[in-house]
Structures are given as structure tokens and as C-alpha cells.
Design an enzyme around this catalytic site. Structure first.
Site, mmCIF file in Angstrom:
data_model
loop_
_atom_site.group_PDB
_atom_site.id
_atom_site.type_symbol
_atom_site.label_atom_id
_atom_site.label_comp_id
_atom_site.label_asym_id
_atom_site.label_seq_id
_atom_site.Cartn_x
_atom_site.Cartn_y
_atom_site.Cartn_z
ATOM 1 C CE1 TYR A 29 -3.108 2.920 0.880
ATOM 2 C CE2 TYR A 29 -1.672 3.274 2.364
ATOM 3 C CZ TYR A 29 -3.605 3.661 1.460
ATOM 4 O OH TYR A 29 -3.889 4.732 1.789
ATOM 5 N NE ARG A 30 6.822 0.814 2.988
ATOM 6 C CZ ARG A 30 7.598 0.177 4.437
ATOM 7 N NH1 ARG A 30 6.633 -0.395 5.680
ATOM 8 N NH2 ARG A 30 7.730 -1.292 4.026
#
Length: 185
Positions: free
Chosen positions: A82-83
Site C-alpha cells: 500500500y505505502r
């Protein structure tokens, strides 16, 4: 088309590769907005549009682009996937600005802040655990308030100006230093 708001976001569970061969978190959080934006260049340029990317402060705080592992095959974790995808959106925003701002296109990425929603509830990550507790309802903003951060770019208040190519947190441009490129140690 005046505005394209790419607002996808998900932290999923186990690594899953879609039928087209992409890791699902990367596909949802980066490839989908990238593809949609790149399917509309003539329309976006003709209307001198604004392209907005909903990113995350995780892009600034802890992301690292690994060009050899964009599909998250090595060292997978839902949060890492995600990041990194959200950082890739910030980099894409800068590239849109660099390539098309002189033709009238503007682009911004922004972190809407913590939102009390179903985000990540199905994830087995620490973020998913957090979203299954009362904490988001008690301390995070409502989805309606978070939408206001997006709308701020669409309908700026008198005197507000937009910095194309910038990444915003709390309504202000934030610097993301040139991110590390390469594998995490």
C-alpha cells in the site's frame, strides 16, 4: 472534463495476483489510477483539467520504490504494498505536472487524513486490526469531512492557489524528498 479524482485505496490481506498478472494492492492503488488517467489524455488536455490522486502520508513516512519488485513478489506485506503504491502515485503526479503542465493540465496528490470508514477492515495487517476497533470512530474524521479535502482542490476558496505537481497533507504542500529507489534492506 474539468477534474479527474483518482480516489482508490485499499490495504488487502494475503498477496493475490490478478488474472492479468498484477499484485492486487499495486493494481488497485496505483495501476488503476495510472491507466484511467492515461486513457484520457486528449480529453484532460483539451479541458485543461485537474488530476487529483488520493495518496497517503505513508508515501512520505515509510515508502520505498523497488523497481525490481513493483509487483510485490518479494518481502510482501499488505502495508508495504500500500505505502509503495501511494508513493508511486505521488511520483506519477509529479510526472504529469512535468510533462503536461505547460499544456494546461494540473495535478496534485494529497493525504486526506485518517478516515472512519471500512478501509482495511478485511486486512490481516496491523492497519486492518486498527480499523476493526473503535479507534477510527473515536479519533478519525468522517468520510464527509475527508471528502472536503478532495473538494478543496476542485472548488478552492478565494485566495487559495494550487501548486501543480505537489503533494498535500493537512491542506498544505509537503515535501517528499527524492525517495529511495531499490530493494529494502
Amino acid at each position: 472534463m474539468d477534474v479527474l479524482a483518482n480516489n482508490a485505496g485499499a490495504i488487502l490481506g494475503d498477496r493475490h495476483v490478478t488474472t492479468d498478472g498484477f499484485e492486487e494492492t499495486f493494481r488497485i492503488n496505483y495501476l488503476a489510477p495510472f491507466l484511467l488517467t492515461n486513457l484520457l489524455p486528449d480529453t484532460l488536455l483539451a479541458s485543461r483539467a485537474l488530476v487529483m490522486q488520493t495518496s497517503s502520508n505513508a508515501a512520505r513516512l515509510s515508502a520505498r520504490v523497488d523497481l525490481d519488485d513493483l509487483n510485490n513478489a518479494q518481502k510482501y506485506s499488505p502495508v508495504r504494498a500500500y505505502r509503495n503504491a501511494k508513493l508511486e502515485l505521488v511520483l506519477f503526479t509529479r510526472e504529469l505536472h512535468d510533462r503536461h503542465h505547460e499544456q494546461g493540465l494540473s495535478s496534485v496528490a494529497f493525504h486526506p487524513g485518517g478516515v472512519s470508514s471500512n478501509f482495511a477492515r478485511t486486512s490481516r495487517s496491523p492497519v486492518g486490526t486498527l480499523f476493526r476497533t473503535p479507534v477510527p470512530r473515536l479519533f478519525f474524521q468522517s468520510p464527509q469531512k475527508a471528502a472536503g479535502h478532495l473538494l478543496r482542490f476542485v472548488t478552492p476558496a478565494p485566495g487559495d492557489s494550487l501548486i501543480s505537481g505537489a503533494y498535500y497533507e493537512n491542506g498544505k504542500p509537503r515535501t517528499i524528498k527524492t525517495p529511495p529507489i531499490g530493494p529494502e534492506l
